[in-house]
Motif scaffolding. Sequence first.
Motif, PDB file in Angstrom:
ATOM      1  N   ALA A 188       0.824  -1.366   0.076  1.00 29.30           N
ATOM      2  CA  ALA A 188      -0.058   0.032   0.089  1.00 29.30           C
ATOM      3  C   ALA A 188       0.807   1.344   0.129  1.00 29.30           C
ATOM      4  CB  ALA A 188      -0.842  -0.007   1.234  1.00 29.30           C
ATOM      5  N   ARG A 189       1.971   1.268   0.804  1.00 32.81           N
ATOM      6  CA  ARG A 189       2.907   2.417   0.840  1.00 32.81           C
ATOM      7  C   ARG A 189       3.584   2.707  -0.557  1.00 32.81           C
ATOM      8  NH1 ARG A 189       4.487   4.243   5.919  1.00 32.81           N
ATOM      9  NH2 ARG A 189       5.026   5.941   4.496  1.00 32.81           N
ATOM     10  N   ILE A 190       3.907   1.729  -1.256  1.00 31.75           N
ATOM     11  CA  ILE A 190       4.613   1.653  -2.609  1.00 31.75           C
ATOM     12  C   ILE A 190       3.552   2.206  -3.614  1.00 31.75           C
ATOM     13  CG2 ILE A 190       5.528   0.393  -4.325  1.00 31.75           C
ATOM     14  CD1 ILE A 190       6.483  -1.535  -2.036  1.00 31.75           C
ATOM     15  N   ILE A 191       2.221   1.686  -3.361  1.00 28.39           N
ATOM     16  CA  ILE A 191       1.278   2.222  -4.684  1.00 28.39           C
ATOM     17  C   ILE A 191       1.056   3.899  -4.169  1.00 28.39           C
ATOM     18  CG2 ILE A 191      -1.223   2.111  -4.974  1.00 28.39           C
ATOM     19  CD1 ILE A 191      -1.083  -0.912  -4.415  1.00 28.39           C
ATOM     20  N   GLU A 192       1.116   4.371  -2.981  1.00 27.74           N
ATOM     21  CA  GLU A 192       0.903   5.541  -2.492  1.00 27.74           C
ATOM     22  C   GLU A 192       1.825   6.376  -3.062  1.00 27.74           C
ATOM     23  OE1 GLU A 192       0.613   7.293   1.769  1.00 27.74           O
ATOM     24  OE2 GLU A 192      -0.106   5.521   1.652  1.00 27.74           O
ATOM     25  N   ASP A 193       3.171   5.978  -3.013  1.00 25.59           N
ATOM     26  CA  ASP A 193       4.229   6.722  -3.511  1.00 25.59           C
ATOM     27  C   ASP A 193       4.279   6.732  -5.199  1.00 25.59           C
ATOM     28  OD1 ASP A 193       5.184   6.858  -1.051  1.00 25.59           O
ATOM     29  OD2 ASP A 193       7.023   5.868  -1.492  1.00 25.59           O
ATOM     30  N   VAL A 194       3.943   5.738  -5.701  1.00 25.58           N
ATOM     31  CA  VAL A 194       4.096   5.859  -7.354  1.00 25.58           C
ATOM     32  C   VAL A 194       2.925   6.587  -7.633  1.00 25.58           C
ATOM     33  CG1 VAL A 194       3.853   4.421  -9.191  1.00 25.58           C
ATOM     34  CG2 VAL A 194       5.206   3.385  -7.229  1.00 25.58           C
ATOM     35  N   LYS A 195       1.709   6.551  -7.063  1.00 27.64           N
ATOM     36  CA  LYS A 195       0.774   7.368  -7.514  1.00 27.64           C
ATOM     37  C   LYS A 195       0.964   8.877  -7.403  1.00 27.64           C
ATOM     38  CE  LYS A 195      -3.800   4.716  -6.614  1.00 27.64           C
ATOM     39  NZ  LYS A 195      -4.740   4.715  -5.541  1.00 27.64           N
ATOM     40  N   LEU A 231       4.472  -5.518  -9.380  1.00 28.20           N
ATOM     41  CA  LEU A 231       4.532  -4.908 -10.708  1.00 28.20           C
ATOM     42  C   LEU A 231       3.489  -4.874 -11.469  1.00 28.20           C
ATOM     43  CD1 LEU A 231       8.206  -6.397 -11.717  1.00 28.20           C
ATOM     44  CD2 LEU A 231       7.798  -4.027 -11.517  1.00 28.20           C
ATOM     45  N   HIS A 232       2.537  -6.069 -11.539  1.00 25.31           N
ATOM     46  CA  HIS A 232       1.304  -6.096 -12.040  1.00 25.31           C
ATOM     47  C   HIS A 232       0.550  -4.893 -11.529  1.00 25.31           C
ATOM     48  CE1 HIS A 232       1.820 -10.106 -13.785  1.00 25.31           C
ATOM     49  NE2 HIS A 232       0.905  -9.637 -14.683  1.00 25.31           N
ATOM     50  N   ARG A 233       0.381  -4.588 -10.089  1.00 24.66           N
ATOM     51  CA  ARG A 233      -0.474  -3.806  -9.580  1.00 24.66           C
ATOM     52  C   ARG A 233       0.024  -2.279 -10.038  1.00 24.66           C
ATOM     53  NH1 ARG A 233      -2.965  -0.326  -8.880  1.00 24.66           N
ATOM     54  NH2 ARG A 233      -4.394   0.424  -7.090  1.00 24.66           N
ATOM     55  N   LEU A 234       1.210  -2.040 -10.140  1.00 28.64           N
ATOM     56  CA  LEU A 234       1.978  -0.794 -10.330  1.00 28.64           C
ATOM     57  C   LEU A 234       1.535  -0.327 -11.890  1.00 28.64           C
ATOM     58  CD1 LEU A 234       5.112  -0.649  -8.242  1.00 28.64           C
ATOM     59  CD2 LEU A 234       2.826   0.269  -7.626  1.00 28.64           C
ATOM     60  N   ALA A 235       1.671  -1.375 -12.601  1.00 27.24           N
ATOM     61  CA  ALA A 235       1.252  -1.049 -14.145  1.00 27.24           C
ATOM     62  C   ALA A 235      -0.190  -0.471 -14.529  1.00 27.24           C
ATOM     63  CB  ALA A 235       1.703  -2.386 -14.941  1.00 27.24           C
ATOM     64  N   GLU A 236      -0.999  -0.508 -13.234  1.00 31.15           N
ATOM     65  CA  GLU A 236      -2.330  -0.130 -13.538  1.00 31.15           C
ATOM     66  C   GLU A 236      -2.460   1.294 -13.099  1.00 31.15           C
ATOM     67  OE1 GLU A 236      -4.687  -2.716 -10.854  1.00 31.15           O
ATOM     68  OE2 GLU A 236      -4.420  -4.332 -12.128  1.00 31.15           O
ATOM     69  N   ILE A 237      -1.452   1.619 -12.540  1.00 34.06           N
ATOM     70  CA  ILE A 237      -1.499   3.190 -12.062  1.00 34.06           C
ATOM     71  C   ILE A 237      -1.361   4.289 -13.376  1.00 34.06           C
ATOM     72  CG2 ILE A 237      -0.485   4.941 -10.836  1.00 34.06           C
ATOM     73  CD1 ILE A 237       0.389   2.740  -8.701  1.00 34.06           C
ATOM     74  N   ILE A 463      -5.125   1.658 -16.843  1.00 32.17           N
ATOM     75  CA  ILE A 463      -6.675   1.726 -16.765  1.00 32.17           C
ATOM     76  C   ILE A 463      -7.016   2.520 -15.398  1.00 32.17           C
ATOM     77  CG2 ILE A 463      -7.054  -0.506 -17.705  1.00 32.17           C
ATOM     78  CD1 ILE A 463      -6.995  -1.902 -15.286  1.00 32.17           C
ATOM     79  N   GLY A 464      -6.052   3.244 -14.837  1.00 31.78           N
ATOM     80  CA  GLY A 464      -6.459   4.131 -13.873  1.00 31.78           C
ATOM     81  C   GLY A 464      -6.685   3.233 -12.455  1.00 31.78           C
ATOM     82  N   ALA A 465      -6.145   4.067 -11.361  1.00 34.84           N
ATOM     83  CA  ALA A 465      -6.385   3.462 -10.108  1.00 34.84           C
ATOM     84  C   ALA A 465      -6.783   4.349  -9.280  1.00 34.84           C
ATOM     85  CB  ALA A 465      -4.753   3.077  -9.665  1.00 34.84           C
TER      86      ALA A 465
END
Length: 465
Positions: A188-195, A231-237, A463-465
């Motif tokens: 979750a923290r990584i997704i937050e940073d990448v977004k 990586l799969h999850r981050l590619a959706e951002i 596809i947006g997150a």
Amino acid sequence: MKPPRKLHIKSYGCQMNVYDAQRMVDTLAGEGFIETKSVDDADLVILNTCHIREKASEKVYSELGRLRVAKHDAARAGRDMRIAVAGCVAQAEGEEIIRRAPAVDVVVGPQSYHHLPELLKRAGTHGRAIETEFPAEDKFTFLPQPRREAIRARGISAFVTVQEGCDKFCTFCVVPYTRGAEVSRPVARIIEDVKQLADNGVREITLIGQNVNAYHGEGPDGSTWPLGKLLHRLAEIRGIVRLRYSTSHPRDVDDSLIEAHRDLPALMPLVHLPVQSGSDRILSAMNRKHTVAEYRKAIDRFRAVRQDIAFSSDFIVGFPGEREEDFLATLALVTQIGYAAAYSFKYSPRPGTPAAEMQETVSAADMDERLVRLQELIDRQQSAFNVAAIGTTVDVLFERAARNVGQIVGRTAYLQPAHVMASSDIIGEVRPVRIDSLERYSLLGELVSPAPAIRPALSETNIGA
Ligand code: 5AD
Ligand code: SF4
């Protein structure tokens, strides 16, 4: 209002130090510091050091000699300049730095950067401060979120640390001692940073870690996620068009990573997979935990799912006990794999590592000679790889204006710099470029079409997150 204090930070070594330096800037921004490019007008100078080889760590002491003079000059001009040493030399040789370099005010190990403001205050009142413990809390929880302006200044491509430390204990390497045991940040923290980075114009993310594919972070569902799933999850951002990761260990190449390369167009087909040596005898003495055959198998697994994949690697020549036949095996492996790029180093004994105690050392002359032979082979491979791009059309992510007026520079999927004459509007976009020529390591070409081929925010993979 107090005028801002000025901070000059100089980083040596790996990408993680570059990332850490940015986080230190973010932390100190909260204390009223702004960055300056010059040492002379700085109120605080931080050396963010590297301990990986002797040459790297010796640089610190020569730089500290120069800083002592700068500090003295500042004092004569009535200014108080503070000097801090951070990074892996700080971790490994903290006490020695304090002893050898009286001008140093603060010594701080890589796990304690969130304590920097407090250490500076302590140094202000008590003279000098040193912290090289591994604190119980995770520094990532305490480091502030990067500021918006700071992210903008970082441009199109950014690093994000997902994992730190190493449990592998290769016998030559200081990392398990300076960076400590392996720790993965939660998903979750990584997704937050990448977004946040994507919202501020970043288009390419490189996930970094000393052993990045050993990543095993806590997922939002409570289960442990491997790197491939992350990586799969981050590619959706939305906004992220390119993903990379570095540095990988051959033993930790798992199904999830291979599937990510199979499924994700945003995951770039260049993998940094260090092998260090092409001799099983030496790999075993290095405690690498893999054989040459296992390394080649890992390479084949990537190749099976992405024919256009390329590899880079690290090599050490002159490890204790390395004979000519071991070195020839390394050359043979390089010839078999065919690298897009590789880094090679002379073995450097590091205090406290098991290899530093090994008796059968290789002479300096043999090391020099082997390094030249290996680098010649690698250079030939790299040139051939670059020359092969001439006449082809490749996707380039444009990053900034080049030094030559009117030119914009970006990178290909394989990190080759590529220059075109174009308007700066293309910065942040991936555009097809026909490559016409090669100048040293840079490709020169022309945009294929005036209209953008891929608009990052609208690309199909996002596809947006
Ligand atoms: N001597 C020489 N090279 C080293 N490396 C790590 N430790 C040493 C050492 N003691 C190299 C390895 C590693 C890279 C980051 O640095 O090749 O992959
Ligand atoms: Fe060092 Fe080996 Fe860990 Fe890489 S895998 S950081 S070389 S101990």
